[in-house]
Design an enzyme around this catalytic site. Structure first.
Site, PDB file in Angstrom:
ATOM      1  N   ASN A  71      -1.296 -37.901 -16.853  1.00 54.29           N
ATOM      2  CA  ASN A  71      -0.313 -37.272 -17.729  1.00 54.29           C
ATOM      3  C   ASN A  71       0.949 -36.986 -16.905  1.00 54.29           C
ATOM      4  O   ASN A  71       0.895 -36.255 -15.911  1.00 54.29           O
ATOM      5  CB  ASN A  71      -0.907 -35.966 -18.285  1.00 54.29           C
ATOM      6  CG  ASN A  71       0.054 -35.249 -19.208  1.00 54.29           C
ATOM      7  OD1 ASN A  71       1.220 -35.081 -18.867  1.00 54.29           O
ATOM      8  ND2 ASN A  71      -0.417 -34.807 -20.357  1.00 54.29           N
ATOM      9  N   HIS A 128       5.014 -33.566 -16.558  1.00 57.30           N
ATOM     10  CA  HIS A 128       5.720 -32.718 -15.577  1.00 57.30           C
ATOM     11  C   HIS A 128       6.882 -33.456 -14.908  1.00 57.30           C
ATOM     12  O   HIS A 128       7.816 -32.821 -14.419  1.00 57.30           O
ATOM     13  CB  HIS A 128       4.758 -32.245 -14.492  1.00 57.30           C
ATOM     14  CG  HIS A 128       3.859 -31.111 -14.919  1.00 57.30           C
ATOM     15  ND1 HIS A 128       3.955 -30.476 -16.124  1.00 57.30           N
ATOM     16  CD2 HIS A 128       2.834 -30.501 -14.258  1.00 57.30           C
ATOM     17  CE1 HIS A 128       3.039 -29.528 -16.201  1.00 57.30           C
ATOM     18  NE2 HIS A 128       2.332 -29.526 -15.079  1.00 57.30           N
ATOM     19  N   HIS A 157       2.926 -36.373 -23.753  1.00 49.36           N
ATOM     20  CA  HIS A 157       2.847 -35.503 -24.936  1.00 49.36           C
ATOM     21  C   HIS A 157       4.260 -35.336 -25.483  1.00 49.36           C
ATOM     22  O   HIS A 157       5.114 -34.712 -24.838  1.00 49.36           O
ATOM     23  CB  HIS A 157       2.248 -34.147 -24.518  1.00 49.36           C
ATOM     24  CG  HIS A 157       2.017 -33.208 -25.656  1.00 49.36           C
ATOM     25  ND1 HIS A 157       1.374 -32.003 -25.492  1.00 49.36           N
ATOM     26  CD2 HIS A 157       2.321 -33.273 -26.979  1.00 49.36           C
ATOM     27  CE1 HIS A 157       1.297 -31.373 -26.657  1.00 49.36           C
ATOM     28  NE2 HIS A 157       1.882 -32.128 -27.575  1.00 49.36           N
ATOM     29  N   ARG A 177       6.225 -33.399 -27.612  1.00 51.84           N
ATOM     30  CA  ARG A 177       6.109 -32.128 -28.328  1.00 51.84           C
ATOM     31  C   ARG A 177       7.206 -32.000 -29.360  1.00 51.84           C
ATOM     32  O   ARG A 177       8.281 -32.596 -29.228  1.00 51.84           O
ATOM     33  CB  ARG A 177       6.188 -30.959 -27.348  1.00 51.84           C
ATOM     34  CG  ARG A 177       5.021 -30.877 -26.382  1.00 51.84           C
ATOM     35  CD  ARG A 177       5.093 -29.599 -25.571  1.00 51.84           C
ATOM     36  NE  ARG A 177       4.626 -28.469 -26.321  1.00 51.84           N
ATOM     37  CZ  ARG A 177       3.422 -27.901 -26.190  1.00 51.84           C
ATOM     38  NH1 ARG A 177       2.572 -28.355 -25.303  1.00 51.84           N
ATOM     39  NH2 ARG A 177       3.089 -26.878 -26.931  1.00 51.84           N
ATOM     40  N   ARG A 208      10.305 -30.519 -25.128  1.00 49.49           N
ATOM     41  CA  ARG A 208      10.610 -29.763 -23.909  1.00 49.49           C
ATOM     42  C   ARG A 208      10.459 -30.599 -22.644  1.00 49.49           C
ATOM     43  O   ARG A 208      11.022 -30.288 -21.627  1.00 49.49           O
ATOM     44  CB  ARG A 208       9.754 -28.502 -23.811  1.00 49.49           C
ATOM     45  CG  ARG A 208       8.300 -28.784 -23.544  1.00 49.49           C
ATOM     46  CD  ARG A 208       7.537 -27.516 -23.251  1.00 49.49           C
ATOM     47  NE  ARG A 208       7.291 -26.726 -24.442  1.00 49.49           N
ATOM     48  CZ  ARG A 208       6.247 -25.902 -24.570  1.00 49.49           C
ATOM     49  NH1 ARG A 208       5.407 -25.760 -23.574  1.00 49.49           N
ATOM     50  NH2 ARG A 208       6.040 -25.226 -25.672  1.00 49.49           N
ATOM     51  N   HIS A 209       9.655 -31.666 -22.716  1.00 47.61           N
ATOM     52  CA  HIS A 209       9.589 -32.540 -21.536  1.00 47.61           C
ATOM     53  C   HIS A 209       9.817 -34.006 -21.943  1.00 47.61           C
ATOM     54  O   HIS A 209      10.922 -34.512 -21.792  1.00 47.61           O
ATOM     55  CB  HIS A 209       8.312 -32.328 -20.700  1.00 47.61           C
ATOM     56  CG  HIS A 209       7.048 -32.035 -21.459  1.00 47.61           C
ATOM     57  ND1 HIS A 209       6.529 -32.877 -22.400  1.00 47.61           N
ATOM     58  CD2 HIS A 209       6.189 -30.977 -21.377  1.00 47.61           C
ATOM     59  CE1 HIS A 209       5.407 -32.356 -22.869  1.00 47.61           C
ATOM     60  NE2 HIS A 209       5.172 -31.205 -22.287  1.00 47.61           N
ATOM     61  N   GLU A 248       0.051 -38.227 -26.810  1.00 43.75           N
ATOM     62  CA  GLU A 248      -0.476 -36.958 -27.330  1.00 43.75           C
ATOM     63  C   GLU A 248       0.514 -36.430 -28.344  1.00 43.75           C
ATOM     64  O   GLU A 248       1.726 -36.392 -28.077  1.00 43.75           O
ATOM     65  CB  GLU A 248      -0.606 -35.933 -26.206  1.00 43.75           C
ATOM     66  CG  GLU A 248      -1.803 -36.120 -25.346  1.00 43.75           C
ATOM     67  CD  GLU A 248      -1.849 -35.067 -24.242  1.00 43.75           C
ATOM     68  OE1 GLU A 248      -1.144 -34.053 -24.314  1.00 43.75           O
ATOM     69  OE2 GLU A 248      -2.596 -35.292 -23.287  1.00 43.75           O
ATOM     70  N   THR A 283       1.068 -24.648 -22.259  1.00 45.83           N
ATOM     71  CA  THR A 283       0.420 -25.951 -22.327  1.00 45.83           C
ATOM     72  C   THR A 283      -0.562 -25.877 -23.488  1.00 45.83           C
ATOM     73  O   THR A 283      -0.670 -24.846 -24.139  1.00 45.83           O
ATOM     74  CB  THR A 283      -0.294 -26.283 -20.993  1.00 45.83           C
ATOM     75  OG1 THR A 283      -0.891 -27.580 -21.097  1.00 45.83           O
ATOM     76  CG2 THR A 283      -1.350 -25.256 -20.631  1.00 45.83           C
ATOM     77  N   THR A 284      -1.247 -27.005 -23.782  1.00 47.43           N
ATOM     78  CA  THR A 284      -2.126 -27.023 -24.950  1.00 47.43           C
ATOM     79  C   THR A 284      -3.292 -26.056 -24.740  1.00 47.43           C
ATOM     80  O   THR A 284      -4.132 -26.260 -23.868  1.00 47.43           O
ATOM     81  CB  THR A 284      -2.666 -28.448 -25.186  1.00 47.43           C
ATOM     82  OG1 THR A 284      -1.585 -29.369 -25.038  1.00 47.43           O
ATOM     83  CG2 THR A 284      -3.264 -28.578 -26.565  1.00 47.43           C
ATOM     84  N   GLU A 331     -11.539 -36.196 -27.054  1.00 43.30           N
ATOM     85  CA  GLU A 331     -11.257 -35.792 -25.675  1.00 43.30           C
ATOM     86  C   GLU A 331     -11.733 -34.354 -25.564  1.00 43.30           C
ATOM     87  O   GLU A 331     -11.216 -33.460 -26.255  1.00 43.30           O
ATOM     88  CB  GLU A 331      -9.764 -35.906 -25.363  1.00 43.30           C
ATOM     89  CG  GLU A 331      -9.478 -35.458 -23.914  1.00 43.30           C
ATOM     90  CD  GLU A 331      -8.055 -35.751 -23.459  1.00 43.30           C
ATOM     91  OE1 GLU A 331      -7.471 -36.776 -23.885  1.00 43.30           O
ATOM     92  OE2 GLU A 331      -7.531 -34.950 -22.664  1.00 43.30           O
ATOM     93  N   HIS A 355      -7.896 -31.544 -19.078  1.00 48.72           N
ATOM     94  CA  HIS A 355      -7.203 -30.254 -19.063  1.00 48.72           C
ATOM     95  C   HIS A 355      -7.734 -29.372 -17.937  1.00 48.72           C
ATOM     96  O   HIS A 355      -8.914 -29.010 -17.945  1.00 48.72           O
ATOM     97  CB  HIS A 355      -7.306 -29.486 -20.384  1.00 48.72           C
ATOM     98  CG  HIS A 355      -6.085 -28.618 -20.596  1.00 48.72           C
ATOM     99  ND1 HIS A 355      -5.907 -27.423 -19.954  1.00 48.72           N
ATOM    100  CD2 HIS A 355      -4.963 -28.818 -21.330  1.00 48.72           C
ATOM    101  CE1 HIS A 355      -4.737 -26.915 -20.297  1.00 48.72           C
ATOM    102  NE2 HIS A 355      -4.144 -27.740 -21.127  1.00 48.72           N
TER     103      HIS A 355
END
Ligand code: PXP
Length: 235
Positions: free
Chosen positions: A6, A9, A42, A44, A48-49, A69, A99-100, A150, A190
């Site tokens: 993932n 970041h 992901h 979102r 945000r990322h 995601e 985070t999730t 998952e 996770h």
């Protein structure tokens, strides 16, 4: 067992200065070269990322499978159906969370998630549901036609090294076994890191681990290629 990295970041760091460094695509290519079989991002609701363009760029340049995601919203459904990633992992999303946090409540959103799975399947996109190792949720995931679940390893990761580690680990092990008995394929992720990941080898038949935070953190010290290779060695 395969590794999906993932890289959210990397986008967080890039967005901190609003520029183009570090490149999300270059990070994904290094992960791929180091042996990651999937790149997870992901998208979102608040972007945000990862941004929409990142997903398109990855789709254009990567050989590795892209695992998108996303929340079960109409907007994300539309994006997934136009980008067509290899797989989509449906996650719960709360705007304020870091985070999730926690798995998807498949039972209470059964109809909506089934409609989403059917739509994604119509484009040959594999669908995974990110859920806690809760047998009723696993059954619901199977009932509505998910390909994968998952398993959320957050509670196990938090319990690692503490008294309840074995309880949380057994929930994952039993959950995986039950899911496989229903014909589901099982991934996990996770909070996994270089210390706790070895235990995932003791869960039969896991297909893929999705790991982000610990790999990107380690990359600061040893470089991304080495961080990915070290994790692959461990799993
Ligand atoms: N799997 C899912 C569904 C996630 O939402 C996340 C976090 O974005 C991960 C795996 C990776 O978690 P971590 O960054 O703690 O390794």
């Amino acid at each position: 067992m395969n590794l999906g990295v993932n890289i959210d970041h990397v986008a967080t760091l890039r967005n901190a200065r609003g520029g183009i460094e570090p490149s999300v695509l270059d990070a994904a290519l290094i992960c791929e070269m180091a042996g990651a079989t999937a790149i997870t991002v992901h998208l979102r609701e608040d972007r945000r990322h990862i941004k929409d363009d990142d997903v398109l760029t990855l789709k254009k340049h990567l050989k590795a499978k892209i695992n998108l995601e996303m929340a079960a919203t109409d907007e994300m459904q539309e994006i997934a159906m136009s980008v067509i990633p290899y797989s989509c992992c449906i996650v719960p999303e709360k705007r304020q969370e870091l985070t999730t946090e926690g798995g998807l409540d498949v039972i209470s959103k059964k109809d909506r998630i089934k409609t989403l799975i059917d739509a994604l399947h119509s484009k040959n996109i594999i669908v995974s549901l990110f859920i806690d190792p809760d047998l009723t949720q696993i059954k619901a995931a199977s009932d509505i036609g998910a390909d994968y679940i998952e398993l959320h390893t957050g509670s196990f990761s938090n319990a690692f090294g503490k008294d309840n580690e074995i309880i949380e680990f057994n929930k994952l092990k039993d959950g995986a076994k039950y899911a496989q008995s229903l014909g589901l394929k099982v991934n996990a992720g996770h909070g996994l890191n270089y210390e706790n990941v070895a235990l995932m080898n003791k869960i039969d038949g896991l297909c893929e681990l999705n790991i982000g935070h610990s790999i990107i953190s380690r990359a600061i010290f040893v470089g991304l290629e080495m961080a990915v290779k070290e994790m692959i060695e461990l799993i």
